[in-house]
Design a protein around this motif. Structure first.
Motif, PDB file in Angstrom:
ATOM      1  N   GLU A  78      44.751  58.089  31.578  1.00 40.23           N
ATOM      2  CA  GLU A  78      44.811  56.637  31.656  1.00 40.23           C
ATOM      3  C   GLU A  78      44.878  56.239  33.125  1.00 40.23           C
ATOM      4  O   GLU A  78      45.744  56.709  33.860  1.00 40.23           O
ATOM      5  CB  GLU A  78      46.046  56.103  30.942  1.00 40.23           C
ATOM      6  N   GLU A  79      43.969  55.362  33.554  1.00 34.39           N
ATOM      7  CA  GLU A  79      43.964  54.888  34.941  1.00 34.39           C
ATOM      8  C   GLU A  79      45.186  53.989  35.175  1.00 34.39           C
ATOM      9  O   GLU A  79      45.518  53.155  34.335  1.00 34.39           O
ATOM     10  CB  GLU A  79      42.693  54.074  35.227  1.00 34.39           C
ATOM     11  N   PRO A  80      45.836  54.127  36.315  1.00 36.95           N
ATOM     12  CA  PRO A  80      46.936  53.215  36.632  1.00 36.95           C
ATOM     13  C   PRO A  80      46.370  51.842  36.976  1.00 36.95           C
ATOM     14  O   PRO A  80      45.205  51.738  37.377  1.00 36.95           O
ATOM     15  CB  PRO A  80      47.595  53.866  37.852  1.00 36.95           C
ATOM     16  N   PRO A  81      47.157  50.793  36.823  1.00 35.64           N
ATOM     17  CA  PRO A  81      46.649  49.462  37.166  1.00 35.64           C
ATOM     18  C   PRO A  81      46.397  49.354  38.674  1.00 35.64           C
ATOM     19  O   PRO A  81      47.087  49.966  39.478  1.00 35.64           O
ATOM     20  CB  PRO A  81      47.776  48.526  36.727  1.00 35.64           C
ATOM     21  N   VAL A  82      45.367  48.569  39.040  1.00 34.25           N
ATOM     22  CA  VAL A  82      45.019  48.346  40.438  1.00 34.25           C
ATOM     23  C   VAL A  82      45.893  47.211  40.979  1.00 34.25           C
ATOM     24  O   VAL A  82      46.001  46.149  40.363  1.00 34.25           O
ATOM     25  CB  VAL A  82      43.524  47.981  40.579  1.00 34.25           C
ATOM     26  N   GLU A  83      46.521  47.445  42.122  1.00 31.92           N
ATOM     27  CA  GLU A  83      47.356  46.413  42.748  1.00 31.92           C
ATOM     28  C   GLU A  83      46.451  45.310  43.284  1.00 31.92           C
ATOM     29  O   GLU A  83      45.494  45.581  44.008  1.00 31.92           O
ATOM     30  CB  GLU A  83      48.182  47.030  43.875  1.00 31.92           C
ATOM     31  N   GLN A  84      46.763  44.051  42.925  1.00 28.80           N
ATOM     32  CA  GLN A  84      45.927  42.920  43.339  1.00 28.80           C
ATOM     33  C   GLN A  84      46.710  41.948  44.209  1.00 28.80           C
ATOM     34  O   GLN A  84      47.926  41.823  44.091  1.00 28.80           O
ATOM     35  CB  GLN A  84      45.382  42.200  42.110  1.00 28.80           C
ATOM     36  N   PHE A  85      45.964  41.257  45.060  1.00 34.26           N
ATOM     37  CA  PHE A  85      46.523  40.296  46.002  1.00 34.26           C
ATOM     38  C   PHE A  85      45.754  38.988  45.883  1.00 34.26           C
ATOM     39  O   PHE A  85      44.661  38.954  45.320  1.00 34.26           O
ATOM     40  CB  PHE A  85      46.395  40.832  47.441  1.00 34.26           C
ATOM     41  N   PRO A  86      46.251  37.891  46.471  1.00 34.35           N
ATOM     42  CA  PRO A  86      45.472  36.643  46.489  1.00 34.35           C
ATOM     43  C   PRO A  86      44.198  36.828  47.325  1.00 34.35           C
ATOM     44  O   PRO A  86      44.176  37.599  48.288  1.00 34.35           O
ATOM     45  CB  PRO A  86      46.415  35.637  47.160  1.00 34.35           C
ATOM     46  N   ALA A  87      43.144  36.115  46.941  1.00 31.91           N
ATOM     47  CA  ALA A  87      41.871  36.198  47.667  1.00 31.91           C
ATOM     48  C   ALA A  87      42.054  35.713  49.103  1.00 31.91           C
ATOM     49  O   ALA A  87      42.903  34.882  49.401  1.00 31.91           O
ATOM     50  CB  ALA A  87      40.818  35.365  46.961  1.00 31.91           C
ATOM     51  N   VAL A  88      41.224  36.269  49.993  1.00 30.84           N
ATOM     52  CA  VAL A  88      41.249  35.917  51.416  1.00 30.84           C
ATOM     53  C   VAL A  88      39.918  35.244  51.738  1.00 30.84           C
ATOM     54  O   VAL A  88      38.852  35.740  51.351  1.00 30.84           O
ATOM     55  CB  VAL A  88      41.423  37.191  52.282  1.00 30.84           C
ATOM     56  N   ALA A  89      39.962  34.114  52.433  1.00 26.65           N
ATOM     57  CA  ALA A  89      38.731  33.406  52.813  1.00 26.65           C
ATOM     58  C   ALA A  89      37.839  34.329  53.638  1.00 26.65           C
ATOM     59  O   ALA A  89      38.325  35.092  54.478  1.00 26.65           O
ATOM     60  CB  ALA A  89      39.069  32.147  53.594  1.00 26.65           C
ATOM     61  N   PRO A  90      36.515  34.277  53.404  1.00 24.25           N
ATOM     62  CA  PRO A  90      35.635  35.231  54.061  1.00 24.25           C
ATOM     63  C   PRO A  90      35.471  35.026  55.563  1.00 24.25           C
ATOM     64  O   PRO A  90      35.210  35.985  56.283  1.00 24.25           O
ATOM     65  CB  PRO A  90      34.303  35.038  53.343  1.00 24.25           C
ATOM     66  N   GLY A  91      35.599  33.806  56.052  1.00 23.30           N
ATOM     67  CA  GLY A  91      35.356  33.589  57.482  1.00 23.30           C
ATOM     68  C   GLY A  91      33.887  33.865  57.796  1.00 23.30           C
ATOM     69  O   GLY A  91      33.020  33.754  56.945  1.00 23.30           O
ATOM     70  N   VAL A  92      33.608  34.254  59.031  1.00 22.66           N
ATOM     71  CA  VAL A  92      32.240  34.570  59.444  1.00 22.66           C
ATOM     72  C   VAL A  92      32.054  36.078  59.315  1.00 22.66           C
ATOM     73  O   VAL A  92      32.673  36.857  60.038  1.00 22.66           O
ATOM     74  CB  VAL A  92      31.978  34.115  60.901  1.00 22.66           C
ATOM     75  N   LEU A  93      31.187  36.479  58.375  1.00 25.15           N
ATOM     76  CA  LEU A  93      30.956  37.898  58.128  1.00 25.15           C
ATOM     77  C   LEU A  93      29.652  38.386  58.758  1.00 25.15           C
ATOM     78  O   LEU A  93      29.476  39.581  58.952  1.00 25.15           O
ATOM     79  CB  LEU A  93      30.933  38.183  56.619  1.00 25.15           C
ATOM     80  N   GLY A  94      28.761  37.454  59.018  1.00 25.42           N
ATOM     81  CA  GLY A  94      27.467  37.812  59.598  1.00 25.42           C
ATOM     82  C   GLY A  94      26.494  36.653  59.473  1.00 25.42           C
ATOM     83  O   GLY A  94      26.857  35.569  59.020  1.00 25.42           O
TER      84      GLY A  94
END
Length: 150
Positions: A78-94
């Motif tokens: 059984e896979e353990p649950p993935v720890e999640q966080f609040p989304a982060v704004a992307p900013g300028v990626l390219g």
């Protein structure tokens, strides 16, 4: 009066006794080996059952589950649950407007856009990094796909 036993009679008597002792030793050995084989088989079975029970009782999230519907003696993983966080704004990626759109939609909660961004971005780019973290929601490499998050 009976004749005293000759050398030949003594030799025959001793030979008979030796053969009898050898046969008796073989019979005793066969009985002991047969019993030992059964004991070894029983010990092996008991050891296997003990190992399976110990693995089933572990409280580690990476442990094998004995309650899984499919699997052998040890069950399935059984896979353990993935720890999640609040989304982060992307900013300028390219400079790519299509990838920027995926990043914006990913930040907005469209997890398929996060996966699309990851797979369509140039390798080792900021776009790929952002998509690979599902918009900052997970650590890089901790989720097989963003669409599989709860």
């Amino acid at each position: 009066m009976p004749r005293p036993a000759g050398v030949r009679g003594v030799v025959l008597a001793l030979a008979g006794a030796a053969v009898g002792a050898a046969v008796a030793a073989l019979v005793v050995s066969a009985v002991l080996v047969s019993g030992a084989r059964e004991l070894v088989q029983e010990a092996g079975t008991a050891a296997g059952e003990g190992i399976a029970a110990a693995l089933a009782e572990q409280s580690d999230p990476y442990a094998w589950s004995s309650e899984a519907p499919v699997g052998g003696v040890l069950g399935t993983y059984e896979e353990p649950p993935v720890e999640q966080f609040p989304a982060v704004a992307p900013g300028v990626l390219g400079p790519d407007p299509v990838l920027d759109t995926y990043a914006t939609q990913c930040f907005g909660g469209d997890l398929q856009s996060c996966d699309d961004l990851y797979y369509e971005a140039p390798p080792l780019s900021d776009y790929e990094q952002y998509g690979g973290t599902c918009g900052g929601r997970v650590k890089a490499g901790s989720a097989p796909a963003c669409t599989e998050l709860d």
